[in-house]
Design a protein around this motif. Structure first.
Motif, PDB file in Angstrom:
ATOM      1  N   GLU A 179       0.836  -1.201   0.000  1.00 55.72           N
ATOM      2  CA  GLU A 179       0.000   0.000   0.000  1.00 55.72           C
ATOM      3  C   GLU A 179       0.867   1.245   0.000  1.00 55.72           C
ATOM      4  N   PRO A 180       0.436   2.301  -0.674  1.00 54.38           N
ATOM      5  CA  PRO A 180       1.208   3.543  -0.640  1.00 54.38           C
ATOM      6  C   PRO A 180       1.197   4.144   0.763  1.00 54.38           C
ATOM      7  N   PRO A 181       2.269   4.857   1.131  1.00 52.81           N
ATOM      8  CA  PRO A 181       2.305   5.464   2.458  1.00 52.81           C
ATOM      9  C   PRO A 181       1.258   6.564   2.588  1.00 52.81           C
ATOM     10  N   VAL A 222       4.996  13.284   2.447  1.00 56.26           N
ATOM     11  CA  VAL A 222       6.418  13.270   2.082  1.00 56.26           C
ATOM     12  C   VAL A 222       6.809  11.892   1.556  1.00 56.26           C
ATOM     13  N   LEU A 223       6.393  10.854   2.264  1.00 55.97           N
ATOM     14  CA  LEU A 223       6.716   9.496   1.812  1.00 55.97           C
ATOM     15  C   LEU A 223       6.032   9.174   0.492  1.00 55.97           C
ATOM     16  N   LYS A 224       4.838   9.724   0.291  1.00 54.36           N
ATOM     17  CA  LYS A 224       4.175   9.539  -1.015  1.00 54.36           C
ATOM     18  C   LYS A 224       5.014  10.154  -2.130  1.00 54.36           C
ATOM     19  N   ARG A 225       5.640  11.295  -1.836  1.00 55.10           N
ATOM     20  CA  ARG A 225       6.479  11.952  -2.847  1.00 55.10           C
ATOM     21  C   ARG A 225       7.780  11.185  -3.059  1.00 55.10           C
ATOM     22  N   LEU A 226       8.334  10.636  -1.974  1.00 55.80           N
ATOM     23  CA  LEU A 226       9.592   9.896  -2.085  1.00 55.80           C
ATOM     24  C   LEU A 226       9.409   8.512  -2.682  1.00 55.80           C
ATOM     25  N   PHE A 227       8.215   7.915  -2.447  1.00 59.98           N
ATOM     26  CA  PHE A 227       7.934   6.565  -2.948  1.00 59.98           C
ATOM     27  C   PHE A 227       6.604   6.572  -3.695  1.00 59.98           C
ATOM     28  N   PRO A 228       6.563   7.216  -4.854  1.00 59.95           N
ATOM     29  CA  PRO A 228       5.287   7.333  -5.583  1.00 59.95           C
ATOM     30  C   PRO A 228       4.862   6.001  -6.191  1.00 59.95           C
ATOM     31  N   ASP A 229       3.576   5.917  -6.504  1.00 63.15           N
ATOM     32  CA  ASP A 229       3.070   4.745  -7.213  1.00 63.15           C
ATOM     33  C   ASP A 229       3.663   4.701  -8.611  1.00 63.15           C
ATOM     34  N   ALA A 230       4.033   3.508  -9.045  1.00 63.50           N
ATOM     35  CA  ALA A 230       4.681   3.370 -10.347  1.00 63.50           C
ATOM     36  C   ALA A 230       3.696   3.396 -11.502  1.00 63.50           C
ATOM     37  N   TYR A 231       2.458   2.984 -11.268  1.00 59.67           N
ATOM     38  CA  TYR A 231       1.521   2.823 -12.379  1.00 59.67           C
ATOM     39  C   TYR A 231       0.328   3.759 -12.303  1.00 59.67           C
ATOM     40  N   THR A 232       0.420   4.778 -11.485  1.00 53.04           N
ATOM     41  CA  THR A 232      -0.676   5.746 -11.457  1.00 53.04           C
ATOM     42  C   THR A 232      -0.145   7.096 -11.880  1.00 53.04           C
ATOM     43  N   GLN A 271      -3.677  11.899 -15.175  1.00 51.16           N
ATOM     44  CA  GLN A 271      -4.506  11.165 -16.141  1.00 51.16           C
ATOM     45  C   GLN A 271      -5.440  10.213 -15.393  1.00 51.16           C
ATOM     46  N   ALA A 272      -6.707  10.476 -15.459  1.00 49.96           N
ATOM     47  CA  ALA A 272      -7.695   9.608 -14.801  1.00 49.96           C
ATOM     48  C   ALA A 272      -7.888   8.339 -15.627  1.00 49.96           C
ATOM     49  N   PRO A 273      -8.047   7.187 -14.953  1.00 50.10           N
ATOM     50  CA  PRO A 273      -8.289   5.949 -15.699  1.00 50.10           C
ATOM     51  C   PRO A 273      -9.636   6.007 -16.408  1.00 50.10           C
ATOM     52  N   ALA A 274      -9.704   5.343 -17.547  1.00 53.31           N
ATOM     53  CA  ALA A 274     -10.931   5.373 -18.353  1.00 53.31           C
ATOM     54  C   ALA A 274     -12.062   4.599 -17.685  1.00 53.31           C
ATOM     55  N   THR A 275     -11.727   3.501 -17.027  1.00 51.78           N
ATOM     56  CA  THR A 275     -12.759   2.659 -16.417  1.00 51.78           C
ATOM     57  C   THR A 275     -12.327   2.266 -15.008  1.00 51.78           C
ATOM     58  N   GLU A 276     -13.275   1.755 -14.238  1.00 51.80           N
ATOM     59  CA  GLU A 276     -12.958   1.268 -12.892  1.00 51.80           C
ATOM     60  C   GLU A 276     -12.036   0.055 -12.973  1.00 51.80           C
ATOM     61  N   ARG A 277     -12.227  -0.753 -14.012  1.00 49.09           N
ATOM     62  CA  ARG A 277     -11.347  -1.920 -14.195  1.00 49.09           C
ATOM     63  C   ARG A 277      -9.902  -1.472 -14.422  1.00 49.09           C
ATOM     64  N   GLU A 278      -9.734  -0.454 -15.250  1.00 51.60           N
ATOM     65  CA  GLU A 278      -8.396   0.074 -15.511  1.00 51.60           C
ATOM     66  C   GLU A 278      -7.785   0.626 -14.220  1.00 51.60           C
ATOM     67  N   ALA A 279      -8.588   1.308 -13.419  1.00 49.75           N
ATOM     68  CA  ALA A 279      -8.108   1.845 -12.146  1.00 49.75           C
ATOM     69  C   ALA A 279      -7.667   0.712 -11.221  1.00 49.75           C
ATOM     70  N   GLU A 305      -6.656  -2.277 -12.126  1.00 49.82           N
ATOM     71  CA  GLU A 305      -5.431  -2.868 -12.673  1.00 49.82           C
ATOM     72  C   GLU A 305      -4.215  -2.028 -12.310  1.00 49.82           C
ATOM     73  N   ARG A 306      -4.360  -0.719 -12.396  1.00 55.12           N
ATOM     74  CA  ARG A 306      -3.253   0.165 -12.029  1.00 55.12           C
ATOM     75  C   ARG A 306      -2.884  -0.003 -10.560  1.00 55.12           C
ATOM     76  N   ARG A 307      -3.910  -0.087  -9.699  1.00 57.76           N
ATOM     77  CA  ARG A 307      -3.644  -0.272  -8.266  1.00 57.76           C
ATOM     78  C   ARG A 307      -2.924  -1.595  -8.018  1.00 57.76           C
ATOM     79  N   ASP A 308      -3.364  -2.651  -8.706  1.00 56.02           N
ATOM     80  CA  ASP A 308      -2.736  -3.963  -8.528  1.00 56.02           C
ATOM     81  C   ASP A 308      -1.286  -3.948  -9.000  1.00 56.02           C
ATOM     82  N   HIS A 309      -1.045  -3.344 -10.164  1.00 52.54           N
ATOM     83  CA  HIS A 309       0.326  -3.274 -10.694  1.00 52.54           C
ATOM     84  C   HIS A 309       1.218  -2.432  -9.776  1.00 52.54           C
ATOM     85  N   SER A 310       0.681  -1.321  -9.283  1.00 55.48           N
ATOM     86  CA  SER A 310       1.454  -0.465  -8.379  1.00 55.48           C
ATOM     87  C   SER A 310       1.786  -1.198  -7.084  1.00 55.48           C
TER      88      SER A 310
END
Length: 201
Positions: free
Chosen positions: A59-61, A65-75, A79-87, A89-94
């Motif tokens: 989970e992201p911090p 500050v920690l969010k800035r130092l350790f950002p999500d890689a896939y979000t 750019q907002a995701p087109a669909t809830e499924r895409e969102a 998937e991005r959360r899972d990949h991150s």
């Protein structure tokens, strides 16, 4: 606070720092270490295989500050995701990416901050003058990483996300409580920029 890094013959960099400047940088590096958190216990047996397969957080911090130092890689906040499924998937990949990379990222940032503290602990200006900090090429790279992290941390606390935000903060009146942090942000930026220049071929 003037002061800038200059290249040393044969590699590395040097900068003159007075006691106040040494104290400020050291204090910020210690605060960064406390925020990043402790590493593996020093008395724990070293097991490279276990470290290789150790999983980090998924989970992201929550701290900005920690969010800035350790950002999500896939979000991408722009750019907002087109669909809830895409969102999803991005959360899972991150989460997967974070699980296998964040421990190493934290260790690297911790080592950079410790390198800054160690080199400053060996330095003392004394008598109100300035002491010359001389860094090897390896120490210069550690300092560069730490300066970048310190600026990101201060930017997160000041809510600086782009140059327009920074421009507004530069014009703050002296009585504004954010002014010292803005001055530190600018000063560290100058140090970072001149240190980068010493590392260029």
């Amino acid at each position: 606070m003037p002061g800038h890094f200059e290249p040393l013959p044969g590699g590395g960099a040097a900068v003159a720092l007075d006691d106040v400047e040494i104290s400020i940088i050291r204090s910020l590096a210690v605060q960064l270490l406390e925020l990043i958190g402790p590493g593996p216990a020093e008395d724990a047996p070293a097991d490279p295989l276990a470290e290789l397969f150790a999983e980090g957080p998924s989970e992201p911090p929550s701290d900005p500050v920690l969010k800035r130092l350790f950002p999500d890689a896939y979000t991408d906040p722009e750019q907002a995701p087109a669909t809830e499924r895409e969102a999803a998937e991005r959360r899972d990949h991150s989460a997967e990416f974070r699980r296998y990379t964040e421990n190493d990222l934290r260790a690297g940032k911790r080592e950079n901050a410790l390198a800054v503290i160690r080199t400053l602990d060996e330095l003392s200006a004394g008598g109100g003058g300035a002491a010359v900090l001389k860094l090897s090429p390896e120490e210069s790279r550690s300092w560069l990483g730490a300066l970048n992290d310190l600026r990101l941390a201060i930017a997160a606390r000041l809510d600086i996300t782009d140059e327009d935000d920074a421009d507004v903060l530069y014009a703050l009146p002296d009585e504004d409580p954010r002014k010292p942090m803005v001055m530190a942000y600018l000063w560290l930026g100058g140090l970072q920029e001149t240190l980068v220049a010493t590392l260029l071929p």
